[in-house]
Design an enzyme around this catalytic site. Structure first.
Site, PDB file in Angstrom:
ATOM      1  N   ILE A 139      22.006  19.429  -0.134  1.00 33.37           N
ATOM      2  CA  ILE A 139      23.181  19.871  -0.061  1.00 33.37           C
ATOM      3  C   ILE A 139      23.508  19.042   1.424  1.00 33.37           C
ATOM      4  O   ILE A 139      22.944  19.902   1.939  1.00 33.37           O
ATOM      5  CB  ILE A 139      23.828  21.381  -1.203  1.00 33.37           C
TER       6      ILE A 139
ATOM      7  N   GLY B 213      12.305  -8.389  13.810  1.00 33.52           N
ATOM      8  CA  GLY B 213      11.241  -8.290  13.948  1.00 33.52           C
ATOM      9  C   GLY B 213      10.110  -6.914  14.031  1.00 33.52           C
ATOM     10  O   GLY B 213      10.843  -6.198  13.912  1.00 33.52           O
ATOM     11  N   GLY B 214       9.198  -7.374  14.419  1.00 29.35           N
ATOM     12  CA  GLY B 214       8.750  -6.006  14.559  1.00 29.35           C
ATOM     13  C   GLY B 214       9.320  -4.454  15.470  1.00 29.35           C
ATOM     14  O   GLY B 214       9.198  -3.248  15.484  1.00 29.35           O
TER      15      GLY B 214
ATOM     16  N   GLY C  95      20.123  14.992 -10.132  1.00 29.21           N
ATOM     17  CA  GLY C  95      21.330  14.466 -10.186  1.00 29.21           C
ATOM     18  C   GLY C  95      22.236  13.826 -10.843  1.00 29.21           C
ATOM     19  O   GLY C  95      24.077  13.943 -10.686  1.00 29.21           O
TER      20      GLY C  95
ATOM     21  N   THR D 195      24.130  19.175  -7.347  1.00 27.61           N
ATOM     22  CA  THR D 195      23.037  18.313  -7.556  1.00 27.61           C
ATOM     23  C   THR D 195      21.791  19.419  -8.029  1.00 27.61           C
ATOM     24  O   THR D 195      22.184  19.704  -7.044  1.00 27.61           O
ATOM     25  CB  THR D 195      22.129  17.098  -6.238  1.00 27.61           C
TER      26      THR D 195
ATOM     27  N   GLU E 184      26.940   9.877  -4.851  1.00 31.98           N
ATOM     28  CA  GLU E 184      28.079   9.157  -5.792  1.00 31.98           C
ATOM     29  C   GLU E 184      27.555   8.437  -7.029  1.00 31.98           C
ATOM     30  O   GLU E 184      28.506   6.994  -7.673  1.00 31.98           O
ATOM     31  CB  GLU E 184      29.417   8.671  -4.847  1.00 31.98           C
TER      32      GLU E 184
ATOM     33  N   SER F  90      22.479   3.150  -7.883  1.00 34.09           N
ATOM     34  CA  SER F  90      22.386   1.829  -8.260  1.00 34.09           C
ATOM     35  C   SER F  90      22.544   1.963 -10.308  1.00 34.09           C
ATOM     36  O   SER F  90      23.584   0.796 -10.847  1.00 34.09           O
ATOM     37  CB  SER F  90      21.841   1.109  -8.023  1.00 34.09           C
TER      38      SER F  90
END
Ligand code: FAD
Length: 392
Positions: free
Chosen positions: A165, A348-349, A139, A134, A372, A375
């Site tokens: 890297i 939850g919190g 990248g 990258t 890699e 999406s």
């Protein structure tokens, strides 16, 4: 974990592969897991944990025995990545980068000399690997890279910068891609393997991260760094297919790691749901919490099946399974992110407190949606296959 979940998890694995899973899980839970949160707090790269891997052959699961590795089959390799990622994503990343990106490329494209120089050291844990792909300007569009490799007497001079890297500061071997001619785009890309400790003109600086600090991500600068001719992996100008193969196997191991991360979110959320009470009952008895748990299990199983199918295709010797790699990487990384989010909702919190691990999984899982291939890149590739625009 319940017996029912255990049964689903082992679906369709051979007896040997189940044994691998059991062995890695026991090892990872006893030797790695108890130390991960401390490394996280101290923002410390887990050198001591990585040092425990070679004894069980976990640093060379894709390296054949003749080079000191423990290769048995690709599905077993996936199981190893999955189980290691279930406890620690940095340790799993060391294995995945070394085996998918570097050892796999050496085995396919390396000379005998390159293989015997590096592979035994990788399997023994003496050589940590790092992949320098990258660049600051991107990248995803790797064919447009700016790092140059200029031919000189006896080798090449590398100039340029790589960012994000992993493992660079600890590495004994760099897998680098650079271009011999920018105007040739992907046809100029050349792959190199070389020891960074022998590179004059190389500087490795910290890459400023808001999170994921124990990864020690680095910015790597090459300023007239000489690498000899025998550092070329394959042929000058023919590095794009090397990169393609490396990323294809990288997608498999990253997807397997995502399955491990997804499973971890379930393993954390289930006992919490059956212990925490609200309105006089366990929160796991509320249907809305049960829906989350059900979806977490379902998407983990879907992702696992895609990953194991891909592993089996690779074991069957199908040379490139690009569409299946993209499907596994896309769905497994999305599952890991969504499971971390749903798991956090169950907590939850408390999910954002230092006391619980679940919140940490979110950033790790999200980062796995980038490495890699993002999406979006995988959606693009899958659509192109489906539309017949792409065939391999
Ligand atoms: C924790 C971590 C570890 C990493 N380790 C390494 C490492 O060891 N070695 C290494 O080389 N890199 C590493 N990376 C970098 C990673 O591989 C890149 O982040 C990734 O390839 C995406 O590149 P980019 O971040 O420059 O995003 P860009 O390429 O700038 O993309 C930005 C956005 O645009 C979208 N986009 C780009 N092109 C298209 C298109 N054609 N269609 C639709 N959308 C598009 C992308 O999907 C993304 O959403 C690491 C990253 C992280 C977060």
């Amino acid at each position: 974990m319940t017996a029912a979940l255990d049964r689903m998890m082992d679906f369709d694995l051979s007896e040997e592969q189940r044994l691998v899973r059991r062995m890695v899980r026991e090892f990872a839970e006893a030797e790695i897991l108890p130390h991960v949160e401390r490394c996280e707090r101290e923002e410390r790269y887990p050198t001591d944990l990585i040092a425990k891997l070679p004894e069980l052959g976990l640093l060379g699961p894709m390296i054949p025995e003749e080079y000191g590795g423990s290769f048995s089959d690709v599905v077993s390799y996936g199981v190893i990545c999955e189980e290691l990622a279930r406890v620690d994503w940095v340790v799993a990343s060391v294995v995945s980068v070394a085996n998918s990106l570097v050892a796999g490329s050496l085995l396919e494209f390396g000379t005998d000399q390159q293989k015997s120089r590096y592979l035994p050291g990788i399997a023994k844990g003496e050589i940590i690997c790092s992949a320098c792909l990258t660049e600051p300007r991107g990248g995803t569009d790797l064919g447009n890279m700016e790092t140059t490799a200029t031919k000189v007497d006896g080798g090449f001079l590398l100039n340029g910068t790589k960012v994000f890297i992993s493992h660079a500061d600890h590495a004994g071997l760099f897998f680098i891609v650079a271009t011999i001619d920018r105007s040739l785009k992907h046809k100029g890309v050349t792959a190199f393997v070389a020891d960074p400790r022998e590179m004059e003109g190389l500087t490795i600086g910290a890459f400023p991260m808001r999170t994921l600090k124990r990864d020690n991500l680095a910015e790597v600068h090459f300023e007239d760094v000489f690498v000899p001719d025998d550092a070329v992996l394959g042929v000058p100008g023919r590095g794009f297919p090397v990169l393609g193969k490396a990323l294809d196997m990288g997608r498999f191991s990253v997807a397997a790691r995502c399955v491990g991360q997804s499973q971890r979110a379930i393993d954390l959320a289930v006992p919490y749901a059956m212990e925490r009470e609200a309105f006089g009952q366990k929160i796991g008895e509320f249907q809305m919490i049960q829906t989350k748990i059900a979806e977490m299990v379902a998407r983990t199983e879907q992702a696992r099946l895609l990953v194991y199918r891909l592993g089996r295709m690779k074991d069957a010797g199908i040379p490139r399974c690009s569409m299946e790699s993209s499907l596994a990487k896309l769905k497994a990384s999305q599952a890991a992110t969504q499971n971390a989010l749903d798991g956090m909702q169950v907590f939850g919190g408390y999910s954002v407190t230092a006391e619980y691990e679940i919140g940490r999984l979110l950033m790790e899982a999200k980062a796995l949606e980038f490495g890699e291939g993002t999406s979006e890149l995988h959606q693009k590739l899958i659509a192109e296959f489906a539309l017949g625009i792409r065939t391999q």
